[in-house]
Write a protein that holds these residues in place. Structure first.
Motif, short mmCIF file in Angstrom:
data_model
loop_
_atom_site.label_atom_id
_atom_site.label_comp_id
_atom_site.label_asym_id
_atom_site.label_seq_id
_atom_site.Cartn_x
_atom_site.Cartn_y
_atom_site.Cartn_z
N LEU A 24 -7.61 6.03 -8.02
CA LEU A 24 -8.59 6.50 -9.00
C LEU A 24 -10.02 6.37 -8.50
N GLU A 25 -10.31 5.25 -7.86
CA GLU A 25 -11.68 4.99 -7.40
C GLU A 25 -12.07 5.79 -6.16
N THR A 26 -11.11 6.00 -5.26
CA THR A 26 -11.43 6.64 -3.98
C THR A 26 -10.92 8.06 -3.85
N GLY A 27 -9.93 8.41 -4.68
CA GLY A 27 -9.32 9.72 -4.56
C GLY A 27 -8.32 9.81 -3.42
N SER A 28 -8.09 8.69 -2.74
CA SER A 28 -7.16 8.65 -1.61
C SER A 28 -5.87 7.97 -2.01
N ARG A 29 -4.78 8.54 -1.52
CA ARG A 29 -3.49 7.89 -1.72
C ARG A 29 -3.29 6.88 -0.60
N VAL A 30 -2.92 5.67 -0.97
CA VAL A 30 -2.62 4.64 0.01
C VAL A 30 -1.24 4.07 -0.32
N THR A 31 -0.55 3.66 0.71
CA THR A 31 0.76 3.06 0.48
C THR A 31 0.60 1.58 0.20
N GLN A 32 1.63 1.01 -0.39
CA GLN A 32 1.60 -0.43 -0.63
C GLN A 32 1.57 -1.18 0.71
N GLN A 33 2.20 -0.61 1.71
CA GLN A 33 2.18 -1.21 3.04
C GLN A 33 0.75 -1.25 3.59
N GLU A 34 -0.02 -0.19 3.38
CA GLU A 34 -1.41 -0.18 3.82
C GLU A 34 -2.24 -1.22 3.08
N ILE A 35 -1.99 -1.36 1.79
CA ILE A 35 -2.72 -2.35 1.00
C ILE A 35 -2.41 -3.75 1.51
N LEU A 36 -1.13 -4.06 1.71
CA LEU A 36 -0.75 -5.38 2.19
C LEU A 36 -1.33 -5.65 3.58
N ALA A 37 -1.32 -4.65 4.45
CA ALA A 37 -1.89 -4.83 5.79
C ALA A 37 -3.38 -5.15 5.71
N ARG A 38 -4.10 -4.45 4.82
CA ARG A 38 -5.53 -4.69 4.66
C ARG A 38 -5.78 -6.08 4.08
N LEU A 39 -4.96 -6.49 3.11
CA LEU A 39 -5.11 -7.82 2.52
C LEU A 39 -4.88 -8.92 3.55
#
Length: 91
Positions: A24-39
């Protein structure tokens, strides 16, 4: 090579909400895997904070005990500077 990570339903739900908020904030779809990697990447940058979050409190105090401790503190009337502390500690 992807590996499964087990998590409870509450954590999974929070991850899904985070994923939706990012979209919603960025307009980009990200995977849960990408979120976990960034965290994980960010956690490594502040590794000491992450490690400390797993430590048990050494002296668990009730709020009333903390308040009583602070209530009984009194001022000596002497102002102590950082230089004073350095002189005491390091000579």
């Amino acid at each position: 090579m992807a590996t499964s990570v087990k998590m409870d339903d509450d954590t999974k739900s929070r991850l899904e909400r985070l994923q939706a908020e990012i979209r919603l904030e960025t307009g980009s779809r990200v995977t849960q895997q990408e979120i976990l990697a960034r965290l994980v990447e960010r956690a490594i940058e502040s590794k000491a904070d992450l490690i400390d979050s797993f430590r048990e409190e050494r002296v668990p105090l009730a709020e009333a005990d903390r308040e009583r401790f602070h209530d009984e503190m009194v001022s000596s009337g002497v102002t102590t500077t950082e230089d004073d502390i350095d002189d005491i500690l390091y000579g």
